[in-house]
Enzyme design. Sequence first.
Site, PDB file in Angstrom:
ATOM      1  N   CYS A   1      48.002  32.685  49.272  1.00 24.54           N
ATOM      2  CA  CYS A   1      47.311  34.098  49.115  1.00 24.54           C
ATOM      3  C   CYS A   1      46.835  33.980  50.092  1.00 24.54           C
ATOM      4  CB  CYS A   1      47.030  34.174  47.478  1.00 24.54           C
ATOM      5  SG  CYS A   1      46.832  35.172  47.071  1.00 24.54           S
TER       6      CYS A   1
ATOM      7  N   GLU B   1      49.760  26.658  42.524  1.00 21.05           N
ATOM      8  CA  GLU B   1      48.892  25.690  41.470  1.00 21.05           C
ATOM      9  C   GLU B   1      48.635  26.288  39.987  1.00 21.05           C
ATOM     10  OE1 GLU B   1      47.692  28.403  43.692  1.00 21.05           O
ATOM     11  OE2 GLU B   1      45.641  28.784  43.017  1.00 21.05           O
TER      12      GLU B   1
ATOM     13  N   ARG C   1      47.759  42.648  53.747  1.00 19.92           N
ATOM     14  CA  ARG C   1      47.321  42.361  52.113  1.00 19.92           C
ATOM     15  C   ARG C   1      46.930  43.365  51.705  1.00 19.92           C
ATOM     16  NH1 ARG C   1      40.855  43.254  53.400  1.00 19.92           N
ATOM     17  NH2 ARG C   1      40.808  41.907  51.131  1.00 19.92           N
TER      18      ARG C   1
ATOM     19  N   GLU D   1      39.407  35.838  47.916  1.00 21.78           N
ATOM     20  CA  GLU D   1      39.091  36.412  48.711  1.00 21.78           C
ATOM     21  C   GLU D   1      39.179  36.239  50.019  1.00 21.78           C
ATOM     22  OE1 GLU D   1      39.395  39.125  47.377  1.00 21.78           O
ATOM     23  OE2 GLU D   1      38.978  40.700  49.472  1.00 21.78           O
ATOM     24  N   SER D   2      40.298  36.712  50.838  1.00 24.25           N
ATOM     25  CA  SER D   2      39.703  36.297  52.134  1.00 24.25           C
ATOM     26  C   SER D   2      38.163  37.122  53.178  1.00 24.25           C
ATOM     27  CB  SER D   2      41.021  37.207  52.953  1.00 24.25           C
ATOM     28  OG  SER D   2      41.635  38.133  52.728  1.00 24.25           O
TER      29      SER D   2
ATOM     30  N   HIS E   1      50.762  31.622  44.138  1.00 22.92           N
ATOM     31  CA  HIS E   1      49.632  31.058  43.569  1.00 22.92           C
ATOM     32  C   HIS E   1      50.626  29.617  43.523  1.00 22.92           C
ATOM     33  CE1 HIS E   1      45.909  32.519  43.891  1.00 22.92           C
ATOM     34  NE2 HIS E   1      46.403  33.287  44.011  1.00 22.92           N
TER      35      HIS E   1
END
Length: 227
Positions: free
Chosen positions: A121, A213, A148, A90-91, A211
């Site tokens: 992200c 990862e 966003r 969550e930025s 994402h």
Amino acid sequence: MEISVKNKIFHTQDLCLRTNLRCAKNSARMENIMSEKVSIGILAVQGAFAEHQAMLDGLGADTFLIRQKKDLEESVQNGGLQGIVLPGGESTVQGKLLRDLGMSDQLKELIEAGTPVLATCAGLILLAERVSNDDRAYLKTLPVSVKRNAYGRQLGSFVTDAEIAHIGTYRMNFIRAPYIAQAGEGVEILAEVDGKIVAARQGRQLVTAFHPELDGDTRIHEYFLNM
Ligand code: GLN
């Protein structure tokens, strides 16, 4: 003994298994990385940092978590910071914590001085110069404008296959993702989905809206380690 993974032949002693991750320590493209261990700091104030760490460890990098200012300072003093990962999450929370923990300025300086960074992200939002649908912007090292939560509520999360320049076809996991609405000078567009930019590079800043990862495909992390 030899094993074939994705049509490549590996010797079993070179394969390591970790969180569903397959990596070949001595595959040709990893030679640089393995000949010299690269020390990578992963921002770990919130979000999906553990998955990045597992993936980079699996590729033979020397990782550590950046939880507070002293983690960053100590690694810089020891000359042990060759790359930074800003994970998804969550930025707004990450951006606030970076400021509260007093890490924003040093991180910004390191990135501007050319320390390689992989930002995914929420991490992409932290680097963006502008957020088109929010007043807040954070490190502002990357000349892009991001939107966003750009895919709305219905399409908040989805998976799609698309082409990434220098890498090939890739399965992309989007989770309440942003996209790059505008890219400024020197930004190389690496991937687009439905005409929206979802991966880009400028200098040593590598960003994805999705994402990389999450499902065991290490190619983006390898590209980052070779940057
Ligand atoms: N929606 C989040 C934000 O705006 C990003 C989501 C993610 O990192 N998966 O910061």
